[in-house]
Design an enzyme around this catalytic site. Structure first.
Site, short mmCIF file in Angstrom:
data_model
loop_
_atom_site.label_atom_id
_atom_site.label_comp_id
_atom_site.label_asym_id
_atom_site.label_seq_id
_atom_site.Cartn_x
_atom_site.Cartn_y
_atom_site.Cartn_z
N GLU A 237 0.83 -1.20 0.00
CA GLU A 237 0.00 0.00 0.00
C GLU A 237 0.86 1.25 0.00
OE1 GLU A 237 -4.17 -1.03 2.20
OE2 GLU A 237 -2.50 -0.48 3.46
N CYS B 256 3.54 8.48 0.62
CA CYS B 256 4.03 7.66 1.74
C CYS B 256 4.13 6.23 1.20
CB CYS B 256 3.02 7.75 2.89
SG CYS B 256 3.43 6.66 4.26
N CYS C 26 5.69 -6.53 8.35
CA CYS C 26 6.73 -5.92 9.18
C CYS C 26 7.00 -6.84 10.36
CB CYS C 26 6.25 -4.56 9.68
SG CYS C 26 7.49 -3.66 10.64
N CYS D 255 5.47 -3.39 16.76
CA CYS D 255 5.05 -2.28 17.62
C CYS D 255 3.59 -2.52 18.00
CB CYS D 255 5.21 -0.95 16.90
SG CYS D 255 6.94 -0.61 16.48
N CYS E 81 0.53 -0.63 16.13
CA CYS E 81 0.59 -0.45 14.68
C CYS E 81 -0.11 -1.59 13.95
CB CYS E 81 2.04 -0.35 14.25
SG CYS E 81 2.25 -0.14 12.46
N GLU F 113 9.78 -1.83 8.00
CA GLU F 113 10.86 -1.09 8.65
C GLU F 113 11.95 -0.89 7.60
OE1 GLU F 113 11.87 0.64 11.36
OE2 GLU F 113 13.77 0.69 10.26
N SER G 153 11.83 6.92 7.82
CA SER G 153 11.45 6.79 9.23
C SER G 153 11.83 5.41 9.74
CB SER G 153 9.94 7.00 9.36
OG SER G 153 9.53 6.76 10.68
N LEU H 278 9.94 7.54 18.16
CA LEU H 278 10.39 7.49 19.55
C LEU H 278 9.25 7.01 20.46
CD1 LEU H 278 12.82 8.02 21.39
CD2 LEU H 278 12.06 10.38 21.62
N HIS H 279 8.19 7.76 20.48
CA HIS H 279 6.95 7.41 21.19
C HIS H 279 7.04 7.34 22.71
CE1 HIS H 279 5.54 6.97 17.21
NE2 HIS H 279 5.94 5.74 17.00
N ASN I 199 -3.71 6.84 15.84
CA ASN I 199 -4.87 6.44 15.05
C ASN I 199 -5.35 5.10 15.54
OD1 ASN I 199 -5.13 8.57 13.03
ND2 ASN I 199 -3.06 7.95 12.48
N CYS J 256 -1.41 7.28 9.50
CA CYS J 256 -0.23 6.62 10.08
C CYS J 256 -0.60 5.35 10.83
CB CYS J 256 0.44 7.52 11.11
SG CYS J 256 0.97 9.05 10.44
N1 SAH Z 1 8.89 1.23 10.58
C1 SAH Z 1 9.11 2.63 10.45
C2 SAH Z 1 8.24 3.34 9.42
C3 SAH Z 1 6.77 3.00 9.35
S1 SAH Z 1 5.65 3.64 10.51
C4 SAH Z 1 9.01 3.30 11.79
O1 SAH Z 1 8.67 2.65 12.74
O2 SAH Z 1 9.33 4.47 11.89
C5 SAH Z 1 5.48 5.36 10.34
C6 SAH Z 1 5.09 6.02 11.66
O3 SAH Z 1 3.74 5.76 12.04
C7 SAH Z 1 5.96 5.54 12.80
O4 SAH Z 1 6.34 6.61 13.60
C8 SAH Z 1 4.99 4.64 13.56
O5 SAH Z 1 5.41 4.44 14.87
C9 SAH Z 1 3.71 5.41 13.43
N2 SAH Z 1 2.50 4.65 13.74
C10 SAH Z 1 2.31 3.32 13.68
N3 SAH Z 1 1.07 3.00 14.07
C11 SAH Z 1 0.45 4.15 14.40
C12 SAH Z 1 -0.86 4.48 14.83
N4 SAH Z 1 -1.76 3.55 15.04
N5 SAH Z 1 -1.14 5.78 15.04
C13 SAH Z 1 -0.21 6.74 14.80
N6 SAH Z 1 1.01 6.50 14.38
C14 SAH Z 1 1.36 5.22 14.17
#
Ligand code: SAH
Length: 348
Positions: A92, A105, A112, A116, A119, A160, A191, A215-216, A290, A333
């Site tokens: 996608e 994007c 993946c 996380c 996600c 990733e 990212s 980072l989160h 999200n 995202c």
């Molecule tokens: N694997 C890479 C790139 C893909 S994710 C990474 O982790 O950076 C792109 C961004 O969306 C990342 O910052 C990820 O943590 C964030 N993301 C994933 N799930 C999300 C969600 N449910 N709501 C908001 N951001 C999210």
């Protein structure tokens, strides 16, 4: 017979080497490269090439194109494309329109393996990594299908990118090439969830490309609960790698921070973030999480988002709240997922 290869997987240098090794003059490589990125469908359409080299290309290569499986348009104009690949996998990507042009994007892998917890892309694990040509084709297919010219790329879709490092680097070199798509490195952002050794390698590539770090949380315990990668490379190690990048490239890092209610959105979380990032050449991008089907995480309340942002701002660290696009088409995202492709396989 040898299996044919996707010609879009070749860098200009690789193409030159192949052309010369097979007895053709080097300049033919430039001509071929130009045609590929003008999006010709077949080698026969490469009008200025002699028959002999066209035959050679046809015998050994194909021009990889993905198939549009589905296209969804959001109320805000954002478009999500589901593209089918040769092995019936699907990826996608999301096209967004900004004042200054079109941004895409893109995904770097099918699935993946970072796991996380918030996600959607991680469901089902990693199927496989994409080749550089398949990553480029996301950009090309999106331009083709929508009649647009893309000027900005974020590698923030499924996967990733640093878990597919070599192909990603090839992708950058091909898409940046002046005889091809010529998209400037400054217009590309990668990212990563924080694969530390690859941050060092990426720094040493010396590219003008932007780096974003997911980072989160600035607290190890919290970050580990959200992102298993933190158990392998903790925040201290991650920050050392970030400092190496900043010092060596003099480029600003974007730290992405998805705000999750009662998990990482308290005042103490904001203060920990300030402590961690103060004085660094960086920018914080807050993303209200999200919601993803089947996951318990809730979006932070409006007032906590504002309060969190204020604490960061007042410390002097640059901070923005990400504008949301495409949430009604599950294109925001972390919402990208490949749940259609099993039923859709027949169409490919
Ligand atoms: N694997 C890479 C790139 C893909 S994710 C990474 O982790 O950076 C792109 C961004 O969306 C990342 O910052 C990820 O943590 C964030 N993301 C994933 N799930 C999300 C969600 N449910 N709501 C908001 N951001 C999210």
């Amino acid at each position: 017979m040898m299996e044919k290869k996707n010609i879009k997987d070749l860098t200009m240098e690789e193409l030159e080497e192949i052309v010369v090794q097979n007895g053709f003059p080097k300049f033919r490589a430039t001509q071929i490269f130009k045609w590929i990125y003008k999006d010709v469908e077949s080698f026969e359409n490469m009008k200025n090439l002699p028959k002999k080299i066209i035959e050679f290309l046809k015998e050994n290569y194909y021009i990889g194109r993905s198939l549009l499986i589905e296209k969804q348009q959001s109320k805000d104009g954002t478009i999500k494309l589901l593209l089918g690949l040769h092995d019936k996998s699907a990826v996608e990507c999301v096209l967004m329109k900004y004042k200054h042009g079109y941004s895409i994007c893109i995904s770097s892998q099918v699935g993946c393996r970072m796991n996380c917890s918030f996600c959607a892309s991680t469901e089902g694990g990693l199927v496989r990594s994409l080749s550089s040509g398949e990553i480029i084709e996301e950009v090309m297919a999106t331009e083709r299908e929508n009649g647009v010219k893309i000027s900005n790329i974020v590698v923030m879709g499924i996967g990733e990118p640093f878990d597919n490092y070599d192909e990603l680097m090839k992708f950058l070199r091909i898409i940046n090439h002046k005889e091809g798509m010529n998209i400037g490195m400054r217009h590309i952002t990668i990212s990563t969830s924080g694969i530390v050794p690859k941050i060092y390698s990426f720094t040493d590539e010396n590219l003008q490309c932007n780096l974003a770090i997911s980072l989160h949380s600035a607290i190890d315990e919290v970050r580990s609960s959200l992102m298993p990668i933190n158990r392998k490379y903790n925040i201290e190690e991650l920050m050392k790698a970030c400092d190496y990048y900043i010092n060596k490239t003099n480029r600003r890092i974007t730290f992405e921070y998805a705000l999750i209610r009662d998990i990482n959105d308290r005042k103490d979380d904001a203060k920990a973030l300030v402590k961690l990032l103060k004085g660094k050449l960086c920018h914080v991008n807050l993303i209200p999480i999200n919601p993803v089907e089947g996951k318990v995480y809730e979006r932070s309340e409006h007032c906590s988002i504002e309060e969190f942002k204020k604490i960061i701002e007042e410390s002097g660290i640059q901070v923005t709240l990400r504008r949301e696009l495409g949430s009604d088409i599950q294109g925001a995202c972390g919402q990208l997922r490949k749940n259609h492709f099993i039923e859709e396989n027949d169409k490919i």
